[in-house]
Design a protein around this motif. Sequence first.
Motif, PDB file in Angstrom:
ATOM      1  N   LEU A 317      33.629 -18.267  -6.620  1.00 17.91           N
ATOM      2  CA  LEU A 317      32.524 -18.468  -5.572  1.00 17.91           C
ATOM      3  C   LEU A 317      33.598 -18.752  -3.920  1.00 17.91           C
ATOM      4  O   LEU A 317      34.283 -19.170  -4.213  1.00 17.91           O
ATOM      5  CB  LEU A 317      31.978 -19.886  -5.392  1.00 17.91           C
ATOM      6  CG  LEU A 317      31.132 -19.960  -6.405  1.00 17.91           C
ATOM      7  CD1 LEU A 317      30.245 -22.006  -6.533  1.00 17.91           C
ATOM      8  CD2 LEU A 317      30.497 -18.828  -6.261  1.00 17.91           C
ATOM      9  N   PHE A 318      33.544 -17.549  -2.992  1.00 23.03           N
ATOM     10  CA  PHE A 318      33.975 -16.852  -2.161  1.00 23.03           C
ATOM     11  C   PHE A 318      33.690 -18.560  -0.846  1.00 23.03           C
ATOM     12  O   PHE A 318      32.412 -18.209  -0.811  1.00 23.03           O
ATOM     13  CB  PHE A 318      33.808 -15.582  -1.388  1.00 23.03           C
ATOM     14  CG  PHE A 318      35.020 -15.183  -1.117  1.00 23.03           C
ATOM     15  CD1 PHE A 318      36.122 -15.091  -0.854  1.00 23.03           C
ATOM     16  CD2 PHE A 318      34.740 -15.348   0.688  1.00 23.03           C
ATOM     17  CE1 PHE A 318      36.892 -14.352   0.094  1.00 23.03           C
ATOM     18  CE2 PHE A 318      35.924 -14.625   1.613  1.00 23.03           C
ATOM     19  CZ  PHE A 318      36.578 -14.409   1.630  1.00 23.03           C
ATOM     20  N   ASP A 319      34.164 -18.795  -0.407  1.00 20.93           N
ATOM     21  CA  ASP A 319      34.200 -19.713   1.472  1.00 20.93           C
ATOM     22  C   ASP A 319      34.784 -18.937   2.621  1.00 20.93           C
ATOM     23  O   ASP A 319      35.555 -19.046   2.621  1.00 20.93           O
ATOM     24  CB  ASP A 319      34.639 -20.895   0.334  1.00 20.93           C
ATOM     25  CG  ASP A 319      34.382 -22.197   1.975  1.00 20.93           C
ATOM     26  OD1 ASP A 319      33.910 -21.686   2.822  1.00 20.93           O
ATOM     27  OD2 ASP A 319      34.533 -23.095   1.223  1.00 20.93           O
ATOM     28  N   GLU A 320      33.834 -18.949   3.364  1.00 23.54           N
ATOM     29  CA  GLU A 320      34.304 -17.883   4.081  1.00 23.54           C
ATOM     30  C   GLU A 320      34.950 -18.818   5.432  1.00 23.54           C
ATOM     31  O   GLU A 320      34.762 -18.980   6.221  1.00 23.54           O
ATOM     32  CB  GLU A 320      33.381 -17.550   4.812  1.00 23.54           C
ATOM     33  CG  GLU A 320      32.996 -15.855   4.102  1.00 23.54           C
ATOM     34  CD  GLU A 320      31.804 -14.809   4.447  1.00 23.54           C
ATOM     35  OE1 GLU A 320      31.603 -15.084   6.076  1.00 23.54           O
ATOM     36  OE2 GLU A 320      31.101 -13.944   4.160  1.00 23.54           O
ATOM     37  N   SER A 321      34.176 -20.410   5.252  1.00 24.12           N
ATOM     38  CA  SER A 321      34.735 -20.738   6.278  1.00 24.12           C
ATOM     39  C   SER A 321      36.145 -21.177   5.706  1.00 24.12           C
ATOM     40  O   SER A 321      37.293 -21.792   6.375  1.00 24.12           O
ATOM     41  CB  SER A 321      33.461 -22.608   5.454  1.00 24.12           C
ATOM     42  OG  SER A 321      34.683 -22.801   4.546  1.00 24.12           O
ATOM     43  N   LYS A 322      36.972 -21.218   4.693  1.00 20.91           N
ATOM     44  CA  LYS A 322      38.320 -21.659   4.283  1.00 20.91           C
ATOM     45  C   LYS A 322      39.114 -19.648   4.285  1.00 20.91           C
ATOM     46  O   LYS A 322      40.061 -20.489   4.047  1.00 20.91           O
ATOM     47  CB  LYS A 322      38.335 -22.392   3.290  1.00 20.91           C
ATOM     48  CG  LYS A 322      37.046 -23.207   3.338  1.00 20.91           C
ATOM     49  CD  LYS A 322      37.409 -23.913   2.357  1.00 20.91           C
ATOM     50  CE  LYS A 322      36.863 -25.838   2.274  1.00 20.91           C
ATOM     51  NZ  LYS A 322      37.141 -25.955   0.889  1.00 20.91           N
ATOM     52  N   SER A 323      38.702 -18.859   5.235  1.00 25.12           N
ATOM     53  CA  SER A 323      39.090 -17.791   4.208  1.00 25.12           C
ATOM     54  C   SER A 323      39.926 -17.503   5.517  1.00 25.12           C
ATOM     55  O   SER A 323      40.523 -16.022   5.453  1.00 25.12           O
ATOM     56  CB  SER A 323      38.169 -16.522   4.020  1.00 25.12           C
ATOM     57  OG  SER A 323      37.577 -16.354   4.567  1.00 25.12           O
ATOM     58  N   ASN A 324      40.404 -18.209   6.549  1.00 19.55           N
ATOM     59  CA  ASN A 324      41.300 -17.296   7.616  1.00 19.55           C
ATOM     60  C   ASN A 324      40.519 -16.198   8.918  1.00 19.55           C
ATOM     61  O   ASN A 324      40.967 -14.885   8.673  1.00 19.55           O
ATOM     62  CB  ASN A 324      42.575 -17.089   7.468  1.00 19.55           C
ATOM     63  CG  ASN A 324      42.734 -18.620   7.467  1.00 19.55           C
ATOM     64  OD1 ASN A 324      42.483 -20.074   7.653  1.00 19.55           O
ATOM     65  ND2 ASN A 324      44.489 -18.063   6.604  1.00 19.55           N
ATOM     66  N   GLY A 325      38.961 -15.935   8.639  1.00 17.32           N
ATOM     67  CA  GLY A 325      38.312 -15.459   9.234  1.00 17.32           C
ATOM     68  C   GLY A 325      38.042 -13.930   8.360  1.00 17.32           C
ATOM     69  O   GLY A 325      37.353 -13.036   9.039  1.00 17.32           O
ATOM     70  N   VAL A 326      38.174 -13.928   7.257  1.00 19.99           N
ATOM     71  CA  VAL A 326      38.170 -12.917   6.095  1.00 19.99           C
ATOM     72  C   VAL A 326      36.604 -13.269   5.004  1.00 19.99           C
ATOM     73  O   VAL A 326      36.496 -14.080   4.935  1.00 19.99           O
ATOM     74  CB  VAL A 326      38.492 -12.780   5.439  1.00 19.99           C
ATOM     75  CG1 VAL A 326      39.180 -11.373   3.877  1.00 19.99           C
ATOM     76  CG2 VAL A 326      40.163 -12.753   5.729  1.00 19.99           C
TER      77      VAL A 326
END
Length: 435
Positions: A317-326
């Motif tokens: 699962l990918f968390d966009e809130s922690k991916s530095n804007g990616v």
Amino acid sequence: MKLLSKPNLAILGGNKVIGINQGAHFNWPKITDEIEELVIDQLHASISIYDRSSIFEAFECEFARLHNRKYALLTNSGTSAIHSMFDALNISPGDEVVCPVYTFHATISPLISLGGVPIFADVDPYGSMSLEDLVKKVGPRTRAVIVTHMWGYPCRDIEKIALFCKERDLYLLEDCSHAHGARTNTGRIVGSFGDAAAWSLQGQKTITGGEGGIVLSDRRSIYNQALLLGHYNKRPKQEIDVSDPLYKFYLTGKGQKLRAHPLAIKIAYHQLGILPTILQGRDSNAQRFRQLISEIEFLSDIMQDGSSPSWYAFGMLFDESKSNGVTRFEFCEMLHHEGLSEVDIPGSTGLLNELPLFTEPNELFPTLFGGKLPRQRDFKNALSFKDRFIKMPVWAFTDEAEIVEKYLIGFEKVCRAILEDRNFGQNLRNWRKET
């Protein structure tokens, strides 16, 4: 704002981890000399089997033994196996079956041809049917529940769901199409909980013959109904007791033929024989990827501790809130540029509640449905899971070690670049404009 130095990422013109000459990254099944010889042997033995004998009998016996079930019946596809389960319950128009809203459509689509109505339940945060929502969705017309062991991960609440169905006198069916040999965190093999369970033997499945399916049950009544749906003449006559009221239908069955092909089952039987090796190899590689993403704060694992998935796919699962804007799509694009082409955001698997087959079945089956079905909404967990999910295959054999290493290197290269720059997403887009 002054941009930081560009990282050496392939998406920005840097060197790829995997070059274009690497060849196919994931081939399944591996067509070995041994498999070729087995297929040739079967060609000379028989290419059509009318009864329960030869390779059909061998495969069904071994598959039933593995799952400690009494009866096994091969079919021409996993979809046919699921259809056989629904048909064996004597589903009538208007009968309801509760199913997960996040799954492949074939988990529930055969129900429509019987006039049954799917009632969708939300999933938990890891993509398994939510027991809490299941309880809410059971009503007076509910006949059965079907669960999916999605992507090869055992349904987390399968044991509680089985107990609930028993208490409520509901049939429980299992779609194990992705989960050959998977076990729960109590060590119990999937496909051993329900009144019946179905597997696909298609293309990319762990045990595969290219096409095929199989259904298991401990109930003779379910087996006989499935037998008459997919067979006629020799096999029903051979297996249904003459005292059974259904015996008189042996010559015609239900008018369909869903038999498997012997060549496909010969290949699948070989895969079944090496299943422990496949699962051990996959698990070894999957644990390496689990260790890697445990150190990446914007990726999370979906495996339940103590369980043993079949690793049909490695899900994260990918968390966009922690991916530095990616974004998730940019992340996958970056991996693809590095040559990691097997990383994938599923397209054909998602939420079923808006598909026309489940909202307007009357247009395809006007004699079974008098009109449209009510739209079912509010599946927050399933929507969140679908919008965050990423998958890739898991390699099984020692001769695939090089490609596994390169995927690990590629993942770490991209993830570290993202984590080292808190404005990476915006910088990436600016760098790409400059390029």
